[in-house]
Scaffold this motif. Structure first.
Motif, PDB file in Angstrom:
ATOM      1  N   ILE A 245     -26.654  42.750  27.188  1.00  0.00           N
ATOM      2  CA  ILE A 245     -26.370  42.908  25.999  1.00  0.00           C
ATOM      3  C   ILE A 245     -27.360  43.911  25.303  1.00  0.00           C
ATOM      4  O   ILE A 245     -26.872  44.776  24.413  1.00  0.00           O
TER       5      ILE A 245
ATOM      6  N   ALA B  80     -26.943  36.747  30.378  1.00  0.00           N
ATOM      7  CA  ALA B  80     -26.423  38.016  29.591  1.00  0.00           C
ATOM      8  C   ALA B  80     -27.027  39.042  28.816  1.00  0.00           C
ATOM      9  O   ALA B  80     -26.651  40.151  28.515  1.00  0.00           O
ATOM     10  N   LEU B  81     -28.426  38.455  28.549  1.00  0.00           N
ATOM     11  CA  LEU B  81     -29.120  39.353  27.543  1.00  0.00           C
ATOM     12  C   LEU B  81     -29.604  40.556  28.108  1.00  0.00           C
ATOM     13  O   LEU B  81     -29.634  41.559  27.112  1.00  0.00           O
TER      14      LEU B  81
ATOM     15  N   CYS C  15     -19.231  36.057  26.069  1.00  0.00           N
ATOM     16  CA  CYS C  15     -20.085  34.926  26.017  1.00  0.00           C
ATOM     17  C   CYS C  15     -20.026  34.288  24.625  1.00  0.00           C
ATOM     18  O   CYS C  15     -20.344  33.208  24.486  1.00  0.00           O
ATOM     19  N   PHE C  16     -19.877  35.160  23.765  1.00  0.00           N
ATOM     20  CA  PHE C  16     -19.505  34.733  22.188  1.00  0.00           C
ATOM     21  C   PHE C  16     -17.953  34.225  21.904  1.00  0.00           C
ATOM     22  O   PHE C  16     -17.768  33.222  21.076  1.00  0.00           O
TER      23      PHE C  16
ATOM     24  N   VAL D  34     -26.001  32.804  26.618  1.00  0.00           N
ATOM     25  CA  VAL D  34     -26.503  34.216  26.667  1.00  0.00           C
ATOM     26  C   VAL D  34     -27.797  34.476  27.412  1.00  0.00           C
ATOM     27  O   VAL D  34     -28.138  35.622  27.504  1.00  0.00           O
TER      28      VAL D  34
ATOM     29  N   GLY E  73     -22.318  32.363  31.421  1.00  0.00           N
ATOM     30  CA  GLY E  73     -22.616  33.445  31.084  1.00  0.00           C
ATOM     31  C   GLY E  73     -22.914  34.681  32.256  1.00  0.00           C
ATOM     32  O   GLY E  73     -22.354  35.655  32.278  1.00  0.00           O
TER      33      GLY E  73
ATOM     34  N   TRP F 267     -19.913  41.007  28.573  1.00  0.00           N
ATOM     35  CA  TRP F 267     -20.827  39.895  27.643  1.00  0.00           C
ATOM     36  C   TRP F 267     -20.278  39.624  26.349  1.00  0.00           C
ATOM     37  O   TRP F 267     -20.509  38.477  25.851  1.00  0.00           O
ATOM     38  N   ARG F 268     -19.269  40.322  25.904  1.00  0.00           N
ATOM     39  CA  ARG F 268     -18.820  39.587  24.535  1.00  0.00           C
ATOM     40  C   ARG F 268     -18.110  38.455  24.626  1.00  0.00           C
ATOM     41  O   ARG F 268     -17.993  37.873  23.695  1.00  0.00           O
TER      42      ARG F 268
ATOM     43  N   ARG G 262     -25.995  35.342  15.056  1.00  0.00           N
ATOM     44  CA  ARG G 262     -26.524  34.098  15.725  1.00  0.00           C
ATOM     45  C   ARG G 262     -26.959  33.282  14.554  1.00  0.00           C
ATOM     46  O   ARG G 262     -26.978  31.871  15.000  1.00  0.00           O
TER      47      ARG G 262
ATOM     48  N   SER H 120     -19.583  33.257  15.742  1.00  0.00           N
ATOM     49  CA  SER H 120     -18.900  33.528  17.231  1.00  0.00           C
ATOM     50  C   SER H 120     -18.032  34.950  17.249  1.00  0.00           C
ATOM     51  O   SER H 120     -18.234  35.730  17.904  1.00  0.00           O
TER      52      SER H 120
END
Length: 525
Positions: free
Chosen positions: A51, A47-48, A183-184, A44, A169, A180-181, A120, A104
């Motif tokens: 997000i 990507a933060l 990434c999870f 992340v 990421g 970005w979704r 998280r 996740s």
């Protein structure tokens, strides 16, 4: 091996040992699970910003999306390790992977930042279990003399997941049809595969004992560690390092941990048996693990920022530039593990790893805004080689020197302190970086520094693509100088790691598995 084979943990002396093929099958599931759980901590980072913008979060939320997962992972590692000594390791590892899948999925589908932070925490609980249990399970399957051959794989996976996370990421964020979704969500199918593989291939004995779990000790350790991690994560950002908040959080954390030590010293089944620290190898390996954690996490976090700001690279390119460290770690951990199995000697690799890590820190302390890319990559490869030779072999040395019944708690203790070193080290070094950047910007830009050189606020990270060329040059030099200073600070820390390793006494590696050693001890009594 099937579900009807030799019942759990009734491994008698002379029972057939797990074959190499069966070991590799079981390790495949462990490695996949370990990779995705560690990846969750690092993927992340690039990507933060996207997000936070999409979910309309604040800078405080930005911090907590990282910190919440780290807190849950680090603080629960000792509890997972203790449970591994008491309950079914197979059940525990599948539970940790299941928690990771749930976290996740919730994170990938989150409607807001509040749900994301909760998800998280769930991810962190699962990742903490995988971090502690992966090496515990492998040590239960494989005797220490043979473990070197396989421990290199774990070191390589740890390093690759840590360093490659920002690259993956960045690519996901830069790819319009993913976003970005993913990434999870990207880890979910791999984790499900790991659960299926472990269900089919992992067969370990289960010691069924009447036990009393030290819940009070577990609570106090978690609370104390969480308090200190919250302080190290927020100090320098939300409040000054020297402030009432710092005094309150540090004093509170230390008091709670002192109470935890008192409780652990009196508990029948302590979460962290204090007796393991009477073992010199465990104590010295713990000290070295903390310092390796600082080098591993600090190096990757701040080098990524150096690439993007001082060198003006995109998130994807910044991720690619971290690959030399990955390859250095991958090659050194794998080769060192093979040679330890072949020769039965391990201390030389620890000493060499500490010396090479020291050299890498020193070399990276010389970087600047004009450092040639090939030179920079060579320096990173040196640091990766050193960390790769040290990381998993410290665990091997400690596992080889403790009674089989303490294997789980010893392994999780080392993992715990390595994560603590990384968490506190990154936070402390981040504060040093911020202060150094502020002072250098003020020195070089004067009044313009108050606006971050035009970047949008005193504590804002400047966007070098939106600033005048003359300002960009100054900012790049400032960040290059500040990043090099961090590695100079890392040099004395690495010297301490080298000293700790030098005082570890080499002992011959056991040729029996944990089950065989337990059976032998039981027969002797």
């Amino acid at each position: 091996m099937t579900a009807t084979s030799a019942p759990p943990e009734a491994v008698a002396d002379g029972a057939p040992r797990t074959s190499r093929r069966q070991v590799l099958q079981a390790l495949s599931g462990l490695l996949v699970g370990m990779f995705v759980s560690i990846l969750a901590s690092t993927i992340v980072s690039n990507a933060l910003p996207t997000i936070i913008a999409d979910l309309h979060g604040s800078q405080t939320v930005y911090t907590w999306i990282v910190t919440s997962e780290l807190l849950a992972m680090t603080a629960t590692v000792p509890l997972w390790g203790k449970m591994a000594d008491l309950y079914s390791k197979k059940l525990l590892i599948q539970l940790s992977l299941g928690l990771f899948v749930i976290g996740s999925l919730v994170a990938g589908l989150t409607p807001n930042v509040e749900v994301l932070i909760v998800s998280r925490v769930i991810q962190g609980l699962g990742a903490g279990g995988m971090s502690a249990l992966a090496m515990i399970v492998s040590a239960a399957l494989i005797p220490p003399r043979e473990l070197g051959r396989y421990s290199g794989f774990f070191g390589a996976v740890f390093g690759v997941a840590t360093v490659a996370g920002p690259l993956i990421g960045g690519v996901l964020v830069d790819t319009s049809w993913l976003g970005w979704r993913w990434c999870f969500l990207i880890g979910v199918p791999f984790t499900v595969v790991a659960i299926i593989l472990l269900q089919r291939t992992l067969n370990l004995p289960v010691v069924r004992k009447q036990v009393k779990v030290d819940y009070l000790g577990a609570f106090l350790i978690t609370l104390g560690v969480s308090t200190l991690l919250i302080w190290s994560s927020l100090a320098g950002q939300k409040f000054e390092w020297v402030s009432g908040w710092t005094f309150g959080l540090v004093a509170g954390g230390l008091v709670v941990l002192a109470l935890a030590v008192l409780v652990e010293s009196r508990a029948a089944e302590p979460i962290v048996p204090l007796r393991i620290f009477r073992n010199r190898t465990v104590t010295l390996a713990t000290i070295a693990s903390v310092l390796v954690g600082v080098a591993m996490f600090g190096g990757t976090v701040f080098l990524s920022q150096y690439f993007q700001i001082a060198l003006g690279k995109s998130p994807t390119v910044a991720g690619l530039m971290g690959l030399p460290m990955v390859f250095g770690l991958l090659v050194s951990s794998t080769i060192a593990g093979q040679l330890i199995t072949k020769w039965g000697k391990w201390k030389g690799f620890l000493v060499a790893g500490a010396v090479i890590m020291l050299a890498g820190m020193g070399l990276l302390g010389t970087i600047g805004g004009g450092t040639a890319t090939p030179v920079l990559m060579a320096y990173m490869a040196v640091l990766g080689v050193g960390v790769g030779m040290l990381m998993q072999n410290l665990v091997l040395a400690a596992q080889n020197d403790v009674p089989p019944q303490d294997l789980g708690v010893t392994t999780s203790t080392l993992t715990f302190f390595r994560s603590m070193g990384g968490a506190v080290g990154v936070s402390a070094l981040g504060a040093v970086l911020a202060n150094r950047v502020t002072s250098l910007m003020t020195e070089k830009l004067g009044p313009m520094a108050a606006a971050g050189g035009g970047g949008g606020g005193e504590n804002a990270v400047p966007n070098v693509h939106k600033l005048p060329p003359q300002i960009v040059k100054v900012i790049q030099d400032v960040y290059a100088t500040a990043t090099a200073d961090l590695f100079k600070i890392g040099v004395p820390l690495t010297i301490l790691a080298l000293l700790a390793v030098l005082f570890i006494k080499e002992k011959p590696l056991h040729t029996q598995t944990v089950g065989e050693r337990l059976a032998q001890e039981t027969a002797a009594h």
